[in-house]
Write a protein that holds these residues in place. Structure first.
Motif, mmCIF file in Angstrom:
data_model
loop_
_atom_site.group_PDB
_atom_site.id
_atom_site.type_symbol
_atom_site.label_atom_id
_atom_site.label_comp_id
_atom_site.label_asym_id
_atom_site.label_seq_id
_atom_site.Cartn_x
_atom_site.Cartn_y
_atom_site.Cartn_z
ATOM 1 N N VAL A 11 0.098 4.038 -2.268
ATOM 2 C CA VAL A 11 -0.504 5.063 -1.419
ATOM 3 C C VAL A 11 0.477 5.429 -0.320
ATOM 4 O O VAL A 11 1.101 4.557 0.272
ATOM 5 C CB VAL A 11 -1.823 4.544 -0.789
ATOM 6 N N VAL A 13 0.946 6.811 3.395
ATOM 7 C CA VAL A 13 0.154 6.912 4.613
ATOM 8 C C VAL A 13 0.255 8.322 5.206
ATOM 9 O O VAL A 13 1.325 8.933 5.200
ATOM 10 C CB VAL A 13 0.628 5.854 5.626
ATOM 11 N N LEU A 14 -0.876 8.817 5.706
ATOM 12 C CA LEU A 14 -0.934 10.121 6.373
ATOM 13 C C LEU A 14 -0.294 11.221 5.518
ATOM 14 O O LEU A 14 0.420 12.085 6.024
ATOM 15 C CB LEU A 14 -0.251 10.043 7.744
ATOM 16 N N GLU A 16 -1.563 13.890 3.668
ATOM 17 C CA GLU A 16 -1.972 15.273 3.917
ATOM 18 C C GLU A 16 -1.576 15.723 5.318
ATOM 19 O O GLU A 16 -1.145 16.861 5.525
ATOM 20 C CB GLU A 16 -3.487 15.423 3.716
ATOM 21 N N PRO A 288 -4.453 8.041 11.214
ATOM 22 C CA PRO A 288 -5.219 7.956 9.966
ATOM 23 C C PRO A 288 -6.717 8.088 10.237
ATOM 24 O O PRO A 288 -7.222 7.622 11.261
ATOM 25 C CB PRO A 288 -4.881 6.561 9.426
ATOM 26 N N SER A 289 -7.409 8.714 9.323
ATOM 27 C CA SER A 289 -8.858 8.827 9.439
ATOM 28 C C SER A 289 -9.504 7.472 9.156
ATOM 29 O O SER A 289 -8.875 6.555 8.601
ATOM 30 C CB SER A 289 -9.384 9.847 8.422
ATOM 31 N N GLU A 291 -11.631 6.946 6.970
ATOM 32 C CA GLU A 291 -11.671 6.810 5.507
ATOM 33 C C GLU A 291 -10.351 6.266 4.975
ATOM 34 O O GLU A 291 -10.342 5.412 4.073
ATOM 35 C CB GLU A 291 -11.984 8.165 4.853
ATOM 36 N N GLU A 292 -9.217 6.751 5.519
ATOM 37 C CA GLU A 292 -7.926 6.259 5.053
ATOM 38 C C GLU A 292 -7.744 4.789 5.408
ATOM 39 O O GLU A 292 -7.259 4.000 4.581
ATOM 40 C CB GLU A 292 -6.768 7.075 5.637
ATOM 41 N N ARG A 295 -9.621 2.685 3.013
ATOM 42 C CA ARG A 295 -8.956 2.602 1.707
ATOM 43 C C ARG A 295 -7.698 1.755 1.785
ATOM 44 O O ARG A 295 -7.351 1.048 0.836
ATOM 45 C CB ARG A 295 -8.570 4.004 1.201
ATOM 46 N N ASN A 296 -6.995 1.851 2.902
ATOM 47 C CA ASN A 296 -5.699 1.208 3.041
ATOM 48 C C ASN A 296 -5.592 0.609 4.448
ATOM 49 O O ASN A 296 -5.095 1.259 5.363
ATOM 50 C CB ASN A 296 -4.574 2.223 2.804
ATOM 51 N N SER A 299 -2.669 1.019 6.963
ATOM 52 C CA SER A 299 -2.383 2.288 7.645
ATOM 53 C C SER A 299 -2.934 2.325 9.071
ATOM 54 O O SER A 299 -2.654 3.271 9.817
ATOM 55 C CB SER A 299 -2.990 3.452 6.857
#
Length: 328
Positions: A11, A13-14, A16, A288-289, A291-292, A295-296, A299
């Motif tokens: 994955v 990070v950041l 988008e 990072p949100s 949600e991110e 998930r990770n 991050s």
């Protein structure tokens, strides 16, 4: 750098947020300063048109091998530190770029492979070089540096308050047996760190410090920020992802120096139009949100800083140096 959660899937990070910060032009020329496993580069290429170009950098031979899978005439990669940005652009005849992305620090594949020597949780050779074919390893440094030099590196690059006791313990132990393995080093460090931060291994800060020192991470970052600013075209974007305070502090101070009037001009009898004009503008920051991070988890400490190159020519002396440390 690019991380992955415990699922084993890679994955970036950041991702988008980085692409948005770069404001990609289809025909633009871009730099990915840390290829890693190519997450940012592949996403960037997907937004470029036929005339676009992307130059990536990485010191890690494993990253260079991963980049070989990208069969795209718009893409090239340099097996080098991003500190070689100016030289590599010149060698390719590239005068200006439309965006530079730096994803700093260590990548998850490097952490998760014990043979790379970055982890204090898994035993491996005490190496820590992002390019294991070049330069001094962590073992070389730990087994030869004087107490004062070890303490300075551990204090300045690891922000370890027990830097001197750790350095003394390392020198005392290596007198009878050199350090060759990561867990051996981690055990000696743990014995010298008198209090532990909740949830953090006592070797965390020392391992960070040695990795940063061996790979010249902070020195290379300083060089690259100035080179990136010099290479950016008017309207070009600089985007930097940091994972710890040392990196982020350098990036923050650099951006501030290029967006503010230096304090040395504050009391001079000059009109506004006589003051130095900013080289960077449109500064932004992203995190990072939730949600991110869910998930990770790796991050969670990331911060993305971005800015736009103005049309102001570089001064004769080059880009501005940050104000001396300690000033507001």
């Amino acid at each position: 750098m690019a991380d992955r959660p415990d699922t084993g899937q890679h994955v970036s990070v950041l991702l988008e947020e980085s692409l948005s910060a770069l404001r990609i032009r289809a025909d633009g020329v871009y730099v990915d300063g840390t290829f890693g496993r190519g997450g940012h580069s592949r996403a960037l290429l997907a937004q470029l048109g036929p005339a676009g170009r992307l130059l990536a950098f990485d010191k890690d031979p494993a990253a260079i091998a991963a980049a070989a899978a990208i069969d795209d005439p718009r893409f090239a990669i340099a097996h080098a530190s991003f500190a070689m940005l100016a030289d590599e652009l010149a060698a390719r005849g590239i005068e200006r770029v439309d965006g530079v992305l730096l994803d700093l620090g260590i990548s998850s594949p490097q952490i998760d492979e014990p043979e790379r020597g970055f982890s204090f949780r898994h035993d491996g050779p005490l190496d820590m070089r992002m390019d294991p074919t070049r330069g001094e390893s962590a073992a070389d440094f730990v087994n030869t540096a004087e107490v004062a030099e070890l303490a300075r590196v551990i204090r300045d690059h690891g922000e370890e308050r027990f830097a001197l006791p750790v350095a003394k313990a390392l020198v005392a132990r290596r007198a009878s047996q050199p350090f060759l393995r990561t867990l051996d080093l981690a055990q000696v460090v743990a014995g010298a760190v008198r209090t532990r931060e909740k949830g953090q291994d006592p070797a965390t800060r020392t391992f960070q410090a040695l990795r940063i020192h061996v790979n010249r991470e902070l020195e290379d970052l300083e060089v690259t920020l100035h080179a990136a600013l010099a290479a950016l075209a008017t309207g070009g974007r600089l985007a930097v992802i940091s994972f710890h305070s040392l990196e982020d502090r350098i990036v923050k101070r650099f951006v501030q120096a290029q967006t503010r009037v230096p304090e040395s001009f504050a009391r001079l009898p000059l009109r506004e139009d006589q003051l130095p004009q900013p080289l960077l503008a449109d500064v932004a920051r992203s995190f990072p949100s939730d949600e991110e991070v869910a998930r990770n988890p790796r991050s969670r400490s990331a911060v993305l800083r971005s800015a736009t190159r103005t049309a102001v020519p570089l001064p004769a002396g080059g880009t501005r140096a940050p104000e001396p440390r300690g000033r507001k």
